[in-house]
Design an enzyme around this catalytic site. Structure first.
Site, PDB file in Angstrom:
ATOM      1  CG  HIS A  18      -2.079  -0.933   1.099  1.00 57.31           C
ATOM      2  ND1 HIS A  18      -2.807  -1.365   2.178  1.00 57.31           N
ATOM      3  CD2 HIS A  18      -2.623  -1.568   0.026  1.00 57.31           C
ATOM      4  CE1 HIS A  18      -3.744  -2.216   1.770  1.00 57.31           C
ATOM      5  NE2 HIS A  18      -3.651  -2.361   0.469  1.00 57.31           N
TER       6      HIS A  18
ATOM      7  CG  HIS B 279      -9.282  -4.889   1.924  1.00 57.09           C
ATOM      8  ND1 HIS B 279      -8.420  -3.827   1.930  1.00 57.09           N
ATOM      9  CD2 HIS B 279      -8.905  -5.660   0.899  1.00 57.09           C
ATOM     10  CE1 HIS B 279      -7.523  -3.977   0.964  1.00 57.09           C
ATOM     11  NE2 HIS B 279      -7.803  -5.081   0.332  1.00 57.09           N
TER      12      HIS B 279
ATOM     13  CG  ASP C 158      -2.645  -6.794  -4.030  1.00 55.98           C
ATOM     14  OD1 ASP C 158      -3.602  -6.130  -4.455  1.00 55.98           O
ATOM     15  OD2 ASP C 158      -2.658  -7.349  -2.923  1.00 55.98           O
TER      16      ASP C 158
ATOM     17  CE1 TYR D 240      -2.935  -9.286   3.700  1.00 52.63           C
ATOM     18  CE2 TYR D 240      -5.099  -9.599   4.666  1.00 52.63           C
ATOM     19  CZ  TYR D 240      -4.303  -9.387   3.563  1.00 52.63           C
ATOM     20  OH  TYR D 240      -4.879  -9.267   2.319  1.00 52.63           O
TER      21      TYR D 240
ATOM     22  CD  GLU E 114      -5.514  -3.279  -2.610  1.00 48.72           C
ATOM     23  OE1 GLU E 114      -6.211  -4.067  -1.944  1.00 48.72           O
ATOM     24  OE2 GLU E 114      -4.849  -2.355  -2.090  1.00 48.72           O
TER      25      GLU E 114
ATOM     26  CG  HIS F  99      -9.517  -7.590  -4.211  1.00 57.12           C
ATOM     27  ND1 HIS F  99     -10.183  -6.388  -4.161  1.00 57.12           N
ATOM     28  CD2 HIS F  99      -8.447  -7.450  -3.373  1.00 57.12           C
ATOM     29  CE1 HIS F  99      -9.554  -5.569  -3.332  1.00 57.12           C
ATOM     30  NE2 HIS F  99      -8.483  -6.186  -2.852  1.00 57.12           N
TER      31      HIS F  99
ATOM     32  CG  ASP G 190      -6.855  -9.054  -0.187  1.00 57.68           C
ATOM     33  OD1 ASP G 190      -5.842  -9.580  -0.665  1.00 57.68           O
ATOM     34  OD2 ASP G 190      -7.262  -7.931  -0.538  1.00 57.68           O
TER      35      ASP G 190
ATOM     36  CG  HIS H 103      -1.734 -11.344  -0.129  1.00 54.16           C
ATOM     37  ND1 HIS H 103      -0.908 -10.868  -1.117  1.00 54.16           N
ATOM     38  CD2 HIS H 103      -2.804 -10.507  -0.111  1.00 54.16           C
ATOM     39  CE1 HIS H 103      -1.442  -9.795  -1.668  1.00 54.16           C
ATOM     40  NE2 HIS H 103      -2.594  -9.555  -1.080  1.00 54.16           N
TER      41      HIS H 103
HETATM   42 FE1  FEO Z   1      -6.765  -6.002  -1.355  1.00 57.99          FE
HETATM   43 FE2  FEO Z   1      -4.270  -8.198  -1.677  1.00 57.99          FE
HETATM   44  O1  FEO Z   1      -5.358  -6.806  -2.196  1.00 57.99           O
END
Ligand code: FEO
Length: 392
Positions: free
Chosen positions: A22, A144, A82, A191, A80, A78, A163, A224
Site C-alpha cells: 500500500h 476489504h 496486487d 495483516y 486491487e 478483487h 485477501d 497472499h
Molecule cells: Fe486487497 Fe491483496 O489486495
C-alpha cells in the site's frame, strides 16, 4: 505450478523482496506472495493474477504450463493491483477471455483499466459448472474493498478466499502444516490488524453467513501467503475471535520525545502499570515500525499515548500514528494521554482529542509536565499508571 489439490494449482508469484505494501504504508517484513490459481477441468479457469511488475513471468509461466489458449475464463475476485495488475497484459493476449467478477468488480475494472472487455457479473450463490467441479461465488463487499469476492470450488472443496485469511509471508513452503506456526500467526495477525480491523463487524457477519451454508471446506487458499490445508477452519475461528473486539488484556504506552522528558514519563507510567501486574510495552513511535505498533495496539486493552508539545502541536510520528489509529476504528479500548512541554503545552489535549475521535474511551485525565520531570512528577506518572491499571 504447485498442486493444491487434484486439478487445482497455484500459479502465483513469491515476492521475497517486498518490504512495504500500500505504497509505503504497511510493512511486509517477510515479503509476500500473490496467489493466483488454475482449475483444470473440462473448462480451465484462472482465478486472479499477480501484481503488475511480475506480469511477464506470470504470463510466460501460464503459457508454458497451461497454454494461454486453453484458459476458458478468468475470475477476478478483487481488483486491487496486487491481484489484477497483470490482467491488462493477459487481456492483450486473450482479448475475448470472459471475465467473471462482482458488480462492484465490473465498475472497478473499468475505473482501473478503462477497457471494454467481456465482463460477466456474478452474485452470491451464482455458479459455473466446469465438469467435475463447480465454481460458486460469494460476494464479500468491504472485506476489504467493495468488489471483494470469494470463489468456492465445489468438488475440490477449496475456498479461494482472496485477501481474507491471507498473510504477507513468503516462505519456501505453501501450506500451513509446513511452516513455523509463530511466524504464520504473527503475519496473519499483522495483516488482520492493519487491514481488516475497520471491517470486523462485517467479518463476523460473513463468517456466520458462510458457516450457515455448511460447505465442506477442505482447503482455504487466500490470495497472499500460506494456504490453510491442515484444519483450515482454525483461521476462520481465529478471525471470529479477532473480529470480536479482541484484546489480550495488556497495555501499550506509545510515545515520542524531543529531549527525553516524555520518554521518562512513559517509562514511569509503564512502571505504574507493571506495579499492578499488567503486561505493558512502552514503545517509541519514532523508532518502532508503525505496522508493528498497530498490531501491538490491536492486542492491547489500554492505549496510552504521549507526545512532547512542539510548535503548539504534537510531533510528526505521533500525528501519523494517531491518524492510523483513527482510521482503523478499534473497539473496546481505553486510553489516556501524557507529554512534556516547554511553554504552551497543547500536546496532551490534542492527543486526547485524537484518541476520542478514534473511538478510544478516555478513562483518565491526561498528565503533563513542564520541561524535565522532577522526582515528584515521576512519582505522579507512576501513580497515573497504577490508576489506569485499575480501569483495564
Ligand atoms: Fe486487497 Fe491483496 O489486495
Amino acid at each position: 505450478m504447485i498442486k493444491i489439490k487434484d486439478n487445482i494449482f497455484w500459479v502465483g508469484k513469491k515476492d521475497w523482496e517486498l518490504r512495504k505494501f500500500h505504497g509505503e504504508e504497511f510493512s511486509t517484513h517477510r515479503g509476500s506472495t500473490y496467489n493466483s490459481y488454475i482449475i483444470k477441468d473440462k473448462k480451465t479457469v484462472l482465478v486472479d493474477t499477480v501484481w503488475t511488475p511480475f506480469h511477464r513471468e506470470f504470463i510466460d509461466n501460464l503459457e508454458e504450463n497451461i497454454g494461454l489458449k486453453n484458459i476458458d475464463l478468468i475470475v477476478v475476485n478483487h481488483t486491487e493491483q496486487d491481484h489484477s495488475g497483470s490482467l491488462p497484459y493477459l487481456m492483450e493476449k486473450l482479448p475475448n477471455l470472459p471475465i467473471y467478477c462482482s458488480k462492484n468488480g465490473a465498475l472497478l475494472i473499468k475505473r482501473h483499466f478503462h477497457r471494454d472487455w467481456n465482463i460477466n457479473i456474478v452474485k452470491t450463490g451464482d455458479s459455473i459448472d466446469l465438469g467435475d467441479n463447480k465454481l460458486v461465488f460469494v460476494e464479500m463487499p468491504m472485506l476489504h474493498w467493495p468488489d471483494s469476492m470469494a470463489t468456492y470450488v465445489a468438488g475440490g472443496n477449496v475456498l479461494l478466499s482472496n485477501d481474507a485469511f491471507g498473510q504477507h509471508y513468503a516462505s519456501p513452503y505453501m501450506f500451513n502444516d509446513q511452516v513455523d506456526q509463530c511466524e504464520l500467526y504473527q503475519e496473519a495477525m499483522l495483516y488482520y490488524a492493519n487491514i481488516l480491523t475497520p471491517f470486523s463487524r462485517l467479518v463476523k457477519a460473513k463468517i456466520k453467513e458462510i458457516t450457515a451454508l455448511n460447505l465442506p471446506i477442505e482447503i482455504i487458499a487466500p490470495s497472499h501467503g500460506i494456504i490453510w490445508r491442515d484444519n483450515p477452519m482454525q483461521i476462520v475461528e481465529k478471525y471470529d475471535q479477532w473480529a470480536s473486539d479482541y484484546h489480550e488484556g495488556t497495555v501499550i504506552v506509545i510515545y515520542e520525545s524531543m529531549w527525553g522528558a516524555t520518554k521518562k514519563m512513559a517509562l514511569a507510567i509503564a512502571r505504574g502499570l507493571e506495579n499492578k501486574g499488567l503486561g505493558v510495552k512502552a514503545l517509541n513511535m519514532g523508532k518502532y515500525d508503525k505496522s508493528d505498533l498497530i498490531m501491538e495496539i490491536f492486542k492491547a486493552r489500554g492505549v496510552i499515548v504521549g507526545s512532547s508539545t512542539v510548535n503548539n502541536g504534537i510531533q510528526g510520528d505521533s500525528a501519523a500514528m494517531l491518524e492510523l489509529i483513527r482510521c482503523l476504528k478499534f473497539k473496546n479500548k481505553i486510553g489516556a494521554s501524557f507529554g512534556s512541554y516547554g511553554w504552551s503545552g497543547e500536546s496532551v489535549k490534542i492527543v486526547e482529542t485524537r484518541l476520542k475521535e478514534a473511538g478510544i474511551e478516555i478513562v483518565a485525565e491526561g498528565i503533563k509536565v513542564q520541561y524535565n520531570p522532577s522526582p515528584e512528577e515521576i512519582s505522579a506518572c507512576v501513580a497515573f499508571g497504577e490508576a489506569f491499571a485499575e480501569k483495564v
